[in-house]
Scaffold this motif. Sequence first.
Motif, short mmCIF file in Angstrom:
data_model
loop_
_atom_site.label_atom_id
_atom_site.label_comp_id
_atom_site.label_asym_id
_atom_site.label_seq_id
_atom_site.Cartn_x
_atom_site.Cartn_y
_atom_site.Cartn_z
N THR A 8 3.40 -7.48 -5.25
CA THR A 8 2.24 -6.60 -5.28
C THR A 8 1.14 -7.30 -6.07
N ASP A 12 -3.49 -4.42 -5.14
CA ASP A 12 -2.67 -3.85 -4.08
C ASP A 12 -2.06 -2.52 -4.48
N ARG A 14 1.49 -0.53 -3.27
CA ARG A 14 2.72 -0.57 -2.47
C ARG A 14 3.16 0.88 -2.25
N GLY A 70 -6.08 -4.99 6.28
CA GLY A 70 -6.65 -6.06 5.48
C GLY A 70 -7.76 -6.78 6.23
#
Length: 98
Positions: A8, A12, A14, A70
């Motif tokens: 991660t 980010d 998760r 992304g």
Amino acid sequence: MLVYYRETGDEDVRFKVLYCGICHSDLHSIKNEWGNSIYRMVPGHEIVGEVTEVGGKVTKVKVGIGCLVGACHSCDNCVNDLENYCPKWTLTYNSINT
């Protein structure tokens, strides 16, 4: 089974997938009807889940998962809030996260 996993990152989030819907786009991908499928594939991009980890620079969490997860954030398209036209996009599936 090959599992792709990366740590991660600082920015980010998760999450654990709890539920996922399948739409007709997923069926096209499963059958390689668009000619760009990357197998092994786990289709589905209408996802509901729970956050399990956040990166060190994350200060606020709102998670919505769609078909695009992304982009480069630096090309002309990204700068103009058009990430879906980014030449370096990352899709929820059938894409390689670089």
